[in-house]
Design a protein around this motif. Structure first.
Motif, PDB file in Angstrom:
ATOM      1  N   LEU A 159     102.321 -51.630   1.303  1.00 59.44           N
ATOM      2  CA  LEU A 159     101.872 -52.777   0.507  1.00 59.44           C
ATOM      3  C   LEU A 159     100.456 -52.532  -0.021  1.00 59.44           C
ATOM      4  O   LEU A 159     100.162 -52.778  -1.188  1.00 59.44           O
ATOM      5  CB  LEU A 159     101.907 -54.063   1.330  1.00 59.44           C
ATOM      6  CG  LEU A 159     103.279 -54.676   1.587  1.00 59.44           C
ATOM      7  CD1 LEU A 159     103.205 -55.703   2.709  1.00 59.44           C
ATOM      8  CD2 LEU A 159     103.828 -55.313   0.326  1.00 59.44           C
ATOM      9  N   ALA A 160      99.587 -52.035   0.854  1.00 61.18           N
ATOM     10  CA  ALA A 160      98.198 -51.776   0.459  1.00 61.18           C
ATOM     11  C   ALA A 160      98.119 -50.655  -0.572  1.00 61.18           C
ATOM     12  O   ALA A 160      97.406 -50.767  -1.568  1.00 61.18           O
ATOM     13  CB  ALA A 160      97.352 -51.444   1.683  1.00 61.18           C
ATOM     14  N   SER A 161      98.862 -49.573  -0.349  1.00 61.12           N
ATOM     15  CA  SER A 161      98.778 -48.437  -1.266  1.00 61.12           C
ATOM     16  C   SER A 161      99.394 -48.741  -2.625  1.00 61.12           C
ATOM     17  O   SER A 161      98.978 -48.180  -3.636  1.00 61.12           O
ATOM     18  CB  SER A 161      99.436 -47.192  -0.664  1.00 61.12           C
ATOM     19  OG  SER A 161     100.836 -47.362  -0.573  1.00 61.12           O
ATOM     20  N   ASP A 162     100.362 -49.656  -2.666  1.00 54.86           N
ATOM     21  CA  ASP A 162     100.979 -50.036  -3.939  1.00 54.86           C
ATOM     22  C   ASP A 162     100.235 -51.170  -4.633  1.00 54.86           C
ATOM     23  O   ASP A 162     100.664 -51.650  -5.677  1.00 54.86           O
ATOM     24  CB  ASP A 162     102.442 -50.433  -3.734  1.00 54.86           C
ATOM     25  CG  ASP A 162     103.344 -49.234  -3.504  1.00 54.86           C
ATOM     26  OD1 ASP A 162     102.821 -48.108  -3.409  1.00 54.86           O
ATOM     27  OD2 ASP A 162     104.568 -49.421  -3.422  1.00 54.86           O
ATOM     28  N   GLY A 163      99.132 -51.631  -4.030  1.00 58.14           N
ATOM     29  CA  GLY A 163      98.353 -52.701  -4.640  1.00 58.14           C
ATOM     30  C   GLY A 163      99.000 -54.067  -4.556  1.00 58.14           C
ATOM     31  O   GLY A 163      98.683 -54.968  -5.318  1.00 58.14           O
ATOM     32  N   ALA A 164      99.936 -54.229  -3.622  1.00 56.39           N
ATOM     33  CA  ALA A 164     100.650 -55.504  -3.496  1.00 56.39           C
ATOM     34  C   ALA A 164      99.963 -56.450  -2.519  1.00 56.39           C
ATOM     35  O   ALA A 164     100.419 -57.576  -2.339  1.00 56.39           O
ATOM     36  CB  ALA A 164     102.091 -55.265  -3.054  1.00 56.39           C
ATOM     37  N   GLY A 165      98.897 -56.024  -1.876  1.00 50.99           N
ATOM     38  CA  GLY A 165      98.168 -56.907  -0.974  1.00 50.99           C
ATOM     39  C   GLY A 165      97.753 -56.194   0.292  1.00 50.99           C
ATOM     40  O   GLY A 165      98.360 -55.211   0.698  1.00 50.99           O
ATOM     41  N   THR A 166      96.704 -56.703   0.907  1.00 50.33           N
ATOM     42  CA  THR A 166      96.203 -56.156   2.156  1.00 50.33           C
ATOM     43  C   THR A 166      96.490 -57.167   3.255  1.00 50.33           C
ATOM     44  O   THR A 166      95.958 -58.273   3.220  1.00 50.33           O
ATOM     45  CB  THR A 166      94.692 -55.885   2.068  1.00 50.33           C
ATOM     46  OG1 THR A 166      94.464 -55.044   0.935  1.00 50.33           O
ATOM     47  CG2 THR A 166      94.182 -55.197   3.316  1.00 50.33           C
ATOM     48  N   PHE A 167      97.330 -56.794   4.193  1.00 47.65           N
ATOM     49  CA  PHE A 167      97.736 -57.699   5.264  1.00 47.65           C
ATOM     50  C   PHE A 167      97.440 -57.059   6.610  1.00 47.65           C
ATOM     51  O   PHE A 167      97.543 -55.842   6.774  1.00 47.65           O
ATOM     52  CB  PHE A 167      99.231 -58.018   5.159  1.00 47.65           C
ATOM     53  CG  PHE A 167      99.588 -58.698   3.874  1.00 47.65           C
ATOM     54  CD1 PHE A 167      99.408 -60.059   3.740  1.00 47.65           C
ATOM     55  CD2 PHE A 167     100.061 -57.983   2.790  1.00 47.65           C
ATOM     56  CE1 PHE A 167      99.706 -60.697   2.544  1.00 47.65           C
ATOM     57  CE2 PHE A 167     100.365 -58.605   1.595  1.00 47.65           C
ATOM     58  CZ  PHE A 167     100.186 -59.971   1.481  1.00 47.65           C
ATOM     59  N   ARG A 168      97.070 -57.895   7.569  1.00 52.01           N
ATOM     60  CA  ARG A 168      96.860 -57.418   8.941  1.00 52.01           C
ATOM     61  C   ARG A 168      98.131 -57.536   9.757  1.00 52.01           C
ATOM     62  O   ARG A 168      98.309 -56.832  10.736  1.00 52.01           O
ATOM     63  CB  ARG A 168      95.752 -58.224   9.614  1.00 52.01           C
ATOM     64  CG  ARG A 168      94.380 -57.946   9.046  1.00 52.01           C
ATOM     65  CD  ARG A 168      93.329 -58.695   9.848  1.00 52.01           C
ATOM     66  NE  ARG A 168      92.035 -58.543   9.227  1.00 52.01           N
ATOM     67  CZ  ARG A 168      91.116 -57.703   9.672  1.00 52.01           C
ATOM     68  NH1 ARG A 168      91.349 -56.968  10.721  1.00 52.01           N
ATOM     69  NH2 ARG A 168      89.959 -57.611   9.050  1.00 52.01           N
ATOM     70  N   ASP A 169      99.013 -58.461   9.357  1.00 48.24           N
ATOM     71  CA  ASP A 169     100.224 -58.696  10.145  1.00 48.24           C
ATOM     72  C   ASP A 169     101.358 -59.145   9.236  1.00 48.24           C
ATOM     73  O   ASP A 169     101.134 -59.709   8.165  1.00 48.24           O
ATOM     74  CB  ASP A 169      99.958 -59.767  11.205  1.00 48.24           C
ATOM     75  CG  ASP A 169     101.053 -59.835  12.263  1.00 48.24           C
ATOM     76  OD1 ASP A 169     101.809 -58.852  12.431  1.00 48.24           O
ATOM     77  OD2 ASP A 169     101.161 -60.880  12.928  1.00 48.24           O
ATOM     78  N   ILE A 170     102.579 -58.874   9.685  1.00 49.83           N
ATOM     79  CA  ILE A 170     103.778 -59.395   9.037  1.00 49.83           C
ATOM     80  C   ILE A 170     104.590 -60.060  10.138  1.00 49.83           C
ATOM     81  O   ILE A 170     104.829 -59.463  11.191  1.00 49.83           O
ATOM     82  CB  ILE A 170     104.620 -58.295   8.374  1.00 49.83           C
ATOM     83  CG1 ILE A 170     103.794 -57.504   7.351  1.00 49.83           C
ATOM     84  CG2 ILE A 170     105.851 -58.903   7.709  1.00 49.83           C
ATOM     85  CD1 ILE A 170     104.532 -56.327   6.746  1.00 49.83           C
ATOM     86  N   PRO A 214     104.030 -51.303  10.616  1.00 51.24           N
ATOM     87  CA  PRO A 214     102.825 -50.564  10.200  1.00 51.24           C
ATOM     88  C   PRO A 214     103.016 -49.811   8.869  1.00 51.24           C
ATOM     89  O   PRO A 214     102.122 -49.796   8.030  1.00 51.24           O
ATOM     90  CB  PRO A 214     102.573 -49.580  11.350  1.00 51.24           C
ATOM     91  CG  PRO A 214     103.301 -50.154  12.516  1.00 51.24           C
ATOM     92  CD  PRO A 214     104.467 -50.898  11.955  1.00 51.24           C
ATOM     93  N   GLN A 215     104.198 -49.231   8.694  1.00 52.70           N
ATOM     94  CA  GLN A 215     104.479 -48.512   7.456  1.00 52.70           C
ATOM     95  C   GLN A 215     104.528 -49.472   6.265  1.00 52.70           C
ATOM     96  O   GLN A 215     104.026 -49.155   5.187  1.00 52.70           O
ATOM     97  CB  GLN A 215     105.812 -47.764   7.559  1.00 52.70           C
ATOM     98  CG  GLN A 215     105.771 -46.599   8.517  1.00 52.70           C
ATOM     99  CD  GLN A 215     107.160 -46.056   8.721  1.00 52.70           C
ATOM    100  OE1 GLN A 215     107.954 -46.632   9.450  1.00 52.70           O
ATOM    101  NE2 GLN A 215     107.451 -44.946   8.071  1.00 52.70           N
ATOM    102  N   ILE A 216     105.140 -50.628   6.457  1.00 57.09           N
ATOM    103  CA  ILE A 216     105.239 -51.612   5.377  1.00 57.09           C
ATOM    104  C   ILE A 216     103.846 -52.104   4.990  1.00 57.09           C
ATOM    105  O   ILE A 216     103.525 -52.221   3.803  1.00 57.09           O
ATOM    106  CB  ILE A 216     106.157 -52.788   5.773  1.00 57.09           C
ATOM    107  CG1 ILE A 216     107.605 -52.293   5.952  1.00 57.09           C
ATOM    108  CG2 ILE A 216     106.106 -53.899   4.737  1.00 57.09           C
ATOM    109  CD1 ILE A 216     108.542 -53.322   6.558  1.00 57.09           C
ATOM    110  N   ILE A 217     102.991 -52.372   5.983  1.00 60.24           N
ATOM    111  CA  ILE A 217     101.622 -52.837   5.705  1.00 60.24           C
ATOM    112  C   ILE A 217     100.860 -51.777   4.906  1.00 60.24           C
ATOM    113  O   ILE A 217     100.191 -52.093   3.926  1.00 60.24           O
ATOM    114  CB  ILE A 217     100.888 -53.201   7.014  1.00 60.24           C
ATOM    115  CG1 ILE A 217     101.492 -54.481   7.613  1.00 60.24           C
ATOM    116  CG2 ILE A 217      99.391 -53.369   6.772  1.00 60.24           C
ATOM    117  CD1 ILE A 217     100.975 -54.828   8.998  1.00 60.24           C
ATOM    118  N   ARG A 218     100.983 -50.506   5.312  1.00 57.82           N
ATOM    119  CA  ARG A 218     100.305 -49.426   4.583  1.00 57.82           C
ATOM    120  C   ARG A 218     100.846 -49.302   3.158  1.00 57.82           C
ATOM    121  O   ARG A 218     100.100 -49.129   2.204  1.00 57.82           O
ATOM    122  CB  ARG A 218     100.462 -48.100   5.314  1.00 57.82           C
ATOM    123  CG  ARG A 218      99.514 -47.928   6.480  1.00 57.82           C
ATOM    124  CD  ARG A 218      99.479 -46.505   6.980  1.00 57.82           C
ATOM    125  NE  ARG A 218     100.765 -45.969   7.394  1.00 57.82           N
ATOM    126  CZ  ARG A 218     101.292 -46.122   8.603  1.00 57.82           C
ATOM    127  NH1 ARG A 218     100.640 -46.784   9.536  1.00 57.82           N
ATOM    128  NH2 ARG A 218     102.464 -45.600   8.891  1.00 57.82           N
TER     129      ARG A 218
END
Length: 162
Positions: free
Chosen positions: A80-91, A74-78
Motif C-alpha cells: 500500500l505504501a509503495s503504491d502510494g495508496a496510503g501509509t498504515f500501521r495496522d489492518i 505486513p506485505q499488504i501494508i508495505r
C-alpha cells in the motif's frame, strides 16, 4: 498570502487539508488500488470498509481468508505504501456478512482518454497563450485532462460508479 510560485502538488495537498478532503482522497486511493494490491482472488472475497487514523479496516466474506490475510498483513501494508495508496500501521480484518463482497470483482482499467477535437485544442491554446511558457504548458495539460475526463464520463457512465 504567499505570492511566490509553488508546486501545484503542494497547493493541492494544502487545499485538500484545508477543506478536510484528504481522508476522502486516501480512502479512494486504497479502495481503487485494493484489487491490484492483493490480487484478484483475495479481492473477490474482501472489501475495504473504512479507515480510522492509521488503521485500515477490511471485511471478508469467508472465515478461511482471515488467517491468510493476517499472515499477509505486513506485505499488504508495505505494498500500500509503495503504491502510494496510503501509509498504515495496522489492518484489521473481520468476517462480515453485513458488507457482502461482489462476486467476481475484477480490477477496473480506465478507458484511454479520448483525443480532443480541434475546437477544444484551440480553446486550450487560446486560454494559455498569454501565460509564461512553462506555466502555460502546465495549465494547458490540466485543461486537456479535464476535457478528456469529461469525455470519458459522458461516453462511459459506468466509470462513475464507486
Amino acid at each position: 498570502m504567499d505570492r511566490f510560485p509553488q508546486k501545484i502538488s503542494t497547493l493541492l495537498r494544502s487545499t485538500l487539508e484545508q477543506f478536510g478532503l484528504q481522508k476522502g482522497v486516501e480512502s479512494y486511493r486504497v479502495v481503487h488500488s485494493w484489487g491490484k494490491i492483493v490480487g484478484v482472488p483475495l479481492c473477490n472475497h474482501t472489501r475495504v470498509t473504512g479507515i480510522q487514523g492509521e488503521t485500515l479496516f477490511v471485511a471478508t466474506d469467508d472465515h478461511r481468508y482471515l488467517h491468510h490475510l493476517t499472515m499477509l498483513k505486513p506485505q499488504i501494508i508495505r505494498k500500500l505504501a509503495s503504491d502510494g495508496a496510503g501509509t498504515f500501521r495496522d489492518i484489521v480484518f473481520r468476517y462480515s456478512q453485513r458488507f457482502p463482497v461482489p462476486v467476481a470483482v475484477q480490477p477496473t482499467v480506465a478507458p484511454p482518454p479520448a483525443p480532443l477535437n480541434a475546437e477544444e485544442e484551440a480553446w486550450c491554446s487560446d486560454l494559455t497563450k498569454e501565460l509564461n511558457p512553462e506555466i502555460g504548458e502546465i495549465m494547458a495539460r490540466v485543461l486537456r485532462k479535464d476535457l478528456q475526463a469529461k469525455h470519458v464520463t459522458n461516453d462511459h457512465p459506468e466509470t462513475l460508479s464507486t
